[in-house]
Design a protein around this motif. Structure first.
Motif, PDB file in Angstrom:
ATOM      1  N   GLY A 271       0.809  -1.218   0.000  1.00 32.55           N
ATOM      2  CA  GLY A 271       0.000   0.000   0.000  1.00 32.55           C
ATOM      3  C   GLY A 271       0.837   1.259   0.000  1.00 32.55           C
ATOM      4  N   ARG A 272       2.047   1.167  -0.548  1.00 34.04           N
ATOM      5  CA  ARG A 272       2.963   2.313  -0.589  1.00 34.04           C
ATOM      6  C   ARG A 272       3.339   2.620  -2.041  1.00 34.04           C
ATOM      7  N   ASP A 273       2.329   2.946  -2.842  1.00 34.22           N
ATOM      8  CA  ASP A 273       2.592   3.289  -4.247  1.00 34.22           C
ATOM      9  C   ASP A 273       3.395   4.565  -4.398  1.00 34.22           C
ATOM     10  N   ASP A 274       3.554   5.298  -3.307  1.00 31.39           N
ATOM     11  CA  ASP A 274       4.326   6.533  -3.390  1.00 31.39           C
ATOM     12  C   ASP A 274       5.830   6.282  -3.460  1.00 31.39           C
ATOM     13  N   LEU A 275       6.276   5.134  -2.975  1.00 30.94           N
ATOM     14  CA  LEU A 275       7.724   4.917  -2.860  1.00 30.94           C
ATOM     15  C   LEU A 275       8.452   4.876  -4.206  1.00 30.94           C
ATOM     16  N   PRO A 276       7.924   4.189  -5.230  1.00 30.40           N
ATOM     17  CA  PRO A 276       8.659   4.181  -6.507  1.00 30.40           C
ATOM     18  C   PRO A 276       8.798   5.561  -7.141  1.00 30.40           C
ATOM     19  N   ALA A 277       7.930   6.507  -6.745  1.00 34.41           N
ATOM     20  CA  ALA A 277       8.025   7.863  -7.293  1.00 34.41           C
ATOM     21  C   ALA A 277       9.038   8.720  -6.552  1.00 34.41           C
ATOM     22  N   ASP A 278       9.479   8.251  -5.400  1.00 37.89           N
ATOM     23  CA  ASP A 278      10.475   8.988  -4.617  1.00 37.89           C
ATOM     24  C   ASP A 278      11.828   8.849  -5.321  1.00 37.89           C
ATOM     25  N   PRO A 279      12.498   9.942  -5.669  1.00 37.01           N
ATOM     26  CA  PRO A 279      13.778   9.859  -6.393  1.00 37.01           C
ATOM     27  C   PRO A 279      14.826   8.999  -5.689  1.00 37.01           C
ATOM     28  N   ARG A 280      14.726   8.871  -4.372  1.00 37.44           N
ATOM     29  CA  ARG A 280      15.683   8.051  -3.638  1.00 37.44           C
ATOM     30  C   ARG A 280      15.508   6.563  -3.940  1.00 37.44           C
ATOM     31  N   PHE A 281      14.312   6.174  -4.436  1.00 39.15           N
ATOM     32  CA  PHE A 281      13.993   4.760  -4.569  1.00 39.15           C
ATOM     33  C   PHE A 281      13.543   4.357  -5.975  1.00 39.15           C
ATOM     34  N   THR A 282      13.590   5.256  -6.922  1.00 41.34           N
ATOM     35  CA  THR A 282      13.026   4.991  -8.244  1.00 41.34           C
ATOM     36  C   THR A 282      13.742   3.862  -8.969  1.00 41.34           C
ATOM     37  N   THR A 283      15.057   3.826  -8.878  1.00 37.86           N
ATOM     38  CA  THR A 283      15.842   2.787  -9.550  1.00 37.86           C
ATOM     39  C   THR A 283      16.609   1.961  -8.522  1.00 37.86           C
ATOM     40  N   ASN A 284      17.088   0.798  -8.966  1.00 38.82           N
ATOM     41  CA  ASN A 284      17.866  -0.036  -8.063  1.00 38.82           C
ATOM     42  C   ASN A 284      19.147   0.658  -7.622  1.00 38.82           C
ATOM     43  N   PHE A 285      19.798   1.387  -8.549  1.00 35.36           N
ATOM     44  CA  PHE A 285      20.998   2.136  -8.149  1.00 35.36           C
ATOM     45  C   PHE A 285      20.658   3.120  -7.032  1.00 35.36           C
ATOM     46  N   ALA A 286      19.531   3.814  -7.160  1.00 32.23           N
ATOM     47  CA  ALA A 286      19.129   4.780  -6.134  1.00 32.23           C
ATOM     48  C   ALA A 286      18.805   4.067  -4.821  1.00 32.23           C
ATOM     49  N   ARG A 287      18.112   2.946  -4.917  1.00 34.13           N
ATOM     50  CA  ARG A 287      17.760   2.215  -3.688  1.00 34.13           C
ATOM     51  C   ARG A 287      19.002   1.682  -2.981  1.00 34.13           C
ATOM     52  N   THR A 288      19.995   1.276  -3.769  1.00 30.70           N
ATOM     53  CA  THR A 288      21.238   0.802  -3.158  1.00 30.70           C
ATOM     54  C   THR A 288      21.940   1.942  -2.417  1.00 30.70           C
ATOM     55  N   ASP A 289      21.943   3.121  -3.006  1.00 35.09           N
ATOM     56  CA  ASP A 289      22.566   4.285  -2.356  1.00 35.09           C
ATOM     57  C   ASP A 289      21.803   4.730  -1.127  1.00 35.09           C
ATOM     58  N   ASN A 290      20.502   4.461  -1.099  1.00 35.68           N
ATOM     59  CA  ASN A 290      19.645   4.932   0.003  1.00 35.68           C
ATOM     60  C   ASN A 290      19.032   3.761   0.756  1.00 35.68           C
ATOM     61  N   ARG A 291      19.803   2.710   0.887  1.00 36.67           N
ATOM     62  CA  ARG A 291      19.333   1.475   1.506  1.00 36.67           C
ATOM     63  C   ARG A 291      18.744   1.716   2.902  1.00 36.67           C
ATOM     64  N   GLU A 292      19.462   2.442   3.768  1.00 39.28           N
ATOM     65  CA  GLU A 292      19.009   2.603   5.150  1.00 39.28           C
ATOM     66  C   GLU A 292      17.699   3.377   5.220  1.00 39.28           C
ATOM     67  N   ALA A 293      17.554   4.404   4.414  1.00 36.50           N
ATOM     68  CA  ALA A 293      16.311   5.183   4.415  1.00 36.50           C
ATOM     69  C   ALA A 293      15.130   4.322   3.977  1.00 36.50           C
ATOM     70  N   LEU A 294      15.355   3.465   2.981  1.00 36.67           N
ATOM     71  CA  LEU A 294      14.275   2.592   2.522  1.00 36.67           C
ATOM     72  C   LEU A 294      13.928   1.553   3.579  1.00 36.67           C
ATOM     73  N   MET A 295      14.942   1.007   4.247  1.00 36.65           N
ATOM     74  CA  MET A 295      14.667   0.012   5.282  1.00 36.65           C
ATOM     75  C   MET A 295      13.906   0.622   6.458  1.00 36.65           C
ATOM     76  N   ASP A 296      14.147   1.874   6.750  1.00 34.33           N
ATOM     77  CA  ASP A 296      13.402   2.539   7.828  1.00 34.33           C
ATOM     78  C   ASP A 296      11.909   2.559   7.535  1.00 34.33           C
ATOM     79  N   ILE A 297      11.551   2.506   6.263  1.00 38.30           N
ATOM     80  CA  ILE A 297      10.143   2.490   5.870  1.00 38.30           C
ATOM     81  C   ILE A 297       9.624   1.054   5.758  1.00 38.30           C
ATOM     82  N   LEU A 298      10.394   0.189   5.122  1.00 38.61           N
ATOM     83  CA  LEU A 298       9.909  -1.159   4.831  1.00 38.61           C
ATOM     84  C   LEU A 298       9.865  -2.061   6.064  1.00 38.61           C
ATOM     85  N   GLU A 299      10.846  -1.968   6.943  1.00 39.14           N
ATOM     86  CA  GLU A 299      10.915  -2.917   8.053  1.00 39.14           C
ATOM     87  C   GLU A 299       9.707  -2.823   8.975  1.00 39.14           C
ATOM     88  N   PRO A 300       9.248  -1.638   9.392  1.00 43.94           N
ATOM     89  CA  PRO A 300       8.039  -1.592  10.220  1.00 43.94           C
ATOM     90  C   PRO A 300       6.809  -2.124   9.488  1.00 43.94           C
TER      91      PRO A 300
END
Length: 393
Positions: A271-300
């Motif tokens: 239910g987080r369709d907003d995440l792929p639109a976030d520039p930090r998470f749009t591509t795998n390269f971006a998600r790798t660079d921003n791994r901790e920020a993404l995990m702060d959202i996904l883990e809970p």
């Protein structure tokens, strides 16, 4: 049906795990395997490694430990003293009829018995002589003994296994031994193919350490290209995010998001369709660079859901996920049963009359693997095999 290696005779002078893994695989494929065991020690070291899992019909411990059972089916057990003249003469008579010899003595160890590769290849020029050792037959460390733990430490795999802030960690099974044994099997099969074409035997030299370094794969290659030492990432992937384990409301799951389209579907499930639109998470390269920020959202979000609901929901989204199962759960699963990954073999004289073993993963339509002989008691086939190689032959 005939096995793929029907007619191939293997003289197995190995013990513990790498060599026996190799020869068991050859036996499953139809080869006849003669396992040579030392009468002075009661046979293969692993017969006596606890916990002993098989009792006899009087409730006493046998020499069939769980460790030994894991790598010694489809073999004859022959008790031979290699230090004696009679024992060495018997091995030479067996070599004359063998297609393959597998040994895992320290380099030079077979030479003191006159059973080294050079001598045996002169005796039988078509022989495939496979030596498995810690460091190989050459190099500055060739004379050192080698074990799986050594290979995992010296070969780099421990340095990239474990939590980022934890100690280096070995893999939960002796994976360096196992893969070395399977790679030895590959070398033997290739050498047999060469011999079938040319009549020439050869010496196959494989080391635990070489084998372990070879399966550093992309991590090792990336280091060679960049010069950077790879870090530990625990259960996460160094180059794909998210591709890791998550705690859930009732256990743990793993999720493998292999591309950006799968990330969109993963986020839709949460239910987080907003995440792929976030520039930090749009591509795998971006998600790798921003791994901790993404995990702060996904883990809970993942921790709030039951494991079964996550797996079912992601299956519906064509995103790969699995519950982290125990060994028992894995081996009892419907998939394991369907793929015959647990087999039962009769062992007369034991309390249960049978043992359950891990199946072979090869599924071959014309030459299926076979489970003809249960792991043997020490020396049980000595008289039968020795009688086939009389001294005056």
């Amino acid at each position: 049906m005939a096995g793929a290696l029907d007619g191939v005779k293997v003289l197995d002078l190995s013990r513990v795990l790498a060599g026996p893994t190799c020869t068991q695989h050859l036996g499953d494929l139809g080869a006849e395997v003669w396992k040579i065991e030392n009468p002075a020690t009661g046979g293969d070291d692993t017969r006596h490694w606890g916990p002993v899992s098989v009792k006899d019909d009087a409730g006493r411990d046998t020499d069939l430990s769980g460790y030994f059972l894991s790598a010694n089916r489809n073999k004859y057990s022959v008790a031979v003293d290699l230090s004696s003249d009679d024992g060495q003469a018997l091995i030479r008579r067996m070599v004359a009829e063998a297609d393959v010899l597998v040994e895992n003595f320290k380099p030079g160890g077979m030479a003191k018995y006159g059973l080294d590769a050079d001598a045996m290849l002169q005796f039988n020029p078509g022989l495939i002589y496979c030596s498995i050792s810690g460091y190989g037959q050459t190099g500055p460390n060739a004379d050192k003994p080698g074990y799986d733990l050594m290979a995992q430490a010296a070969g780099g795999i421990m340095s990239i296994t474990g939590e980022p802030d934890g100690a280096p960690m070995k893999v939960g099974v002796a994976v360096a031994d196992i893969i070395c044994g399977l790679q030895a099997c590959t070398g033997i099969l290739a050498a047999l193919r060469h011999r079938d074409r040319t009549g020439e035997g050869q010496h196959v030299d494989i080391a635990l350490l070489d084998s372990q370094m070879s399966w550093l794969i992309n991590v090792g290659t990336t280091h060679l290209e960049t010069g950077e030492e790879p870090a530990r990432h625990g259960n996460a992937h160094p180059a794909i995010v998210p591709y890791q384990e998550f705690a859930t409301a009732d256990g743990h799951v793993v999720v493998a998001v292999g591309n950006d389209a799968q990330f969109h579907r993963f986020c839709a499930f949460l239910g987080r369709d907003d995440l792929p639109a976030d520039p930090r998470f749009t591509t795998n390269f971006a998600r790798t660079d921003n791994r901790e920020a993404l995990m702060d959202i996904l883990e809970p979000a993942m921790r709030a859901l039951p494991s079964a609901d996550i797996v079912a929901g992601l299956d519906a989204q064509s995103v790969t996920a699995s519950v982290v199962q125990t060994v028992g759960q894995a081996l009892a699963s419907d998939q394991a049963v369907a793929r015959e990954m647990v087999v039962s073999m009769d062992v007369p004289g034991t309390a249960k009359g049978a043992v359950r073993l891990l199946g072979n993963p090869l599924k071959m339509s014309k030459t299926p693997v076979r489970f003809d002989r249960a792991p043997p008691r020490f020396g049980q086939d000595t008289d039968e095999i020795v009688a086939r190689f009389p001294k005056d032959a």
